[in-house]
Design an enzyme around this catalytic site. Structure first.
Site: not given
Length: 260
Positions: A14, A175, A216
């Site tokens: 990212k 996230g 996750s």
């Protein structure tokens, strides 16, 4: 000898790791030898793409870009073309990530154009699809994913389908605040995705498209996903940003996973 399926394990850096940090991570990864049957990859920022690709070009770790435009060149300020991605040394490109869809106006139709462009330039697209929490709660996960997948692959020739990767990343699972999907959910969703691919291309080619799960994923749960029959790997976020952690996650999945 026990036959095991090929497992794809990748991580998306990212907007992390500037050029110096990215180069150090690439140097640390350069000597890593993954277990047999594993295809590791990293998705890196554009600012480090060429440097990282140069370091890892003789390694077993493949390198990908985080996005690209569908045009070869032109008046597209701030964009990166597929030819530029290819020239930088990457051979994978991430397309349709939920953060691109949510924050940067990516649509199913721009994703479709990017998929076709990536393949024209010899890049392996990693297509991300996933439903929002509202779509999950309303029970339209299957419909949402089928729509995203069919539109994304609309202009992809059937013969090219084995050259793509598909990552199911439920928006509610990714996230810092995400929660991991349980394995039964992932198994059910991936079975449905395989059926869609079979409808598009027939069972012989549909079976050859790797389906990854992302959301996750950690060292503790990665194995449980890979053990599912229609899960061909995992796409990792923050659990893979640190090189030793990424390598350990790969090793744990392979050392402990059951025979296919």
């Amino acid at each position: 000898m026990v036959t095991r399926k090929t497992v794809w394990i990748g991580t998306n850096w990212k907007m992390n790791k500037g050029p110096a940090e990215a180069l150090a991570a690439a140097e640390a990864l350069k000597g890593y030898q993954p277990p047999e049957g594993v295809k590791p990859f990293i998705i890196v920022p554009f600012t480090s793409l060429q440097a990282v690709a140069d370091v890892l070009k003789v390694s077993d770790v493949r390198v990908g870009a985080q996005n690209m435009h569908w045009e070869e060149s032109g008046s597209w300020t701030g964009e990166i073309s597929p030819a530029m991605v290819k020239e930088c040394g990457a051979d994978i490109v991430l397309i349709g990530h939920s953060e691109r869809r949510q924050h940067f106006a990516e649509t199913d139709w721009t994703v479709s154009r990017k998929m076709a462009a990536a393949l024209r330039h010899g890049l392996q697209p990693l297509l991300c699809i996933g439903e929002s929490l509202d779509e999950y709660d309303y029970g339209v996960t299957a419909e949402t994913l089928a729509r995203q997948l069919k539109i994304a692959l609309h202009d992809v020739a059937v013969k090219d389908l084995p050259n793509i990767l598909v990552a199911y990343e439920p928006v509610w699972a990714i996230g810092a605040g995400g929660r991991a999907a349980d394995t039964d959910c992932v198994a059910r969703v991936h079975t449905g995705l395989r059926q869609v691919l079979n409808e598009i291309a027939g069972p012989e080619i549909g079976a050859r498209v790797p389906l990854l799960y992302g959301g996750s994923v950690t060292q503790d749960n990665a194995r449980s996903y890979v053990e599912q029959p229609n899960v061909d790997g995992v796409f990792v976020g923050r659990a893979g940003w640190n090189v030793p952690d990424f390598e350990k996650l790969i090793d744990r999945v392979i050392e402990e996973r059951a025979p296919a």
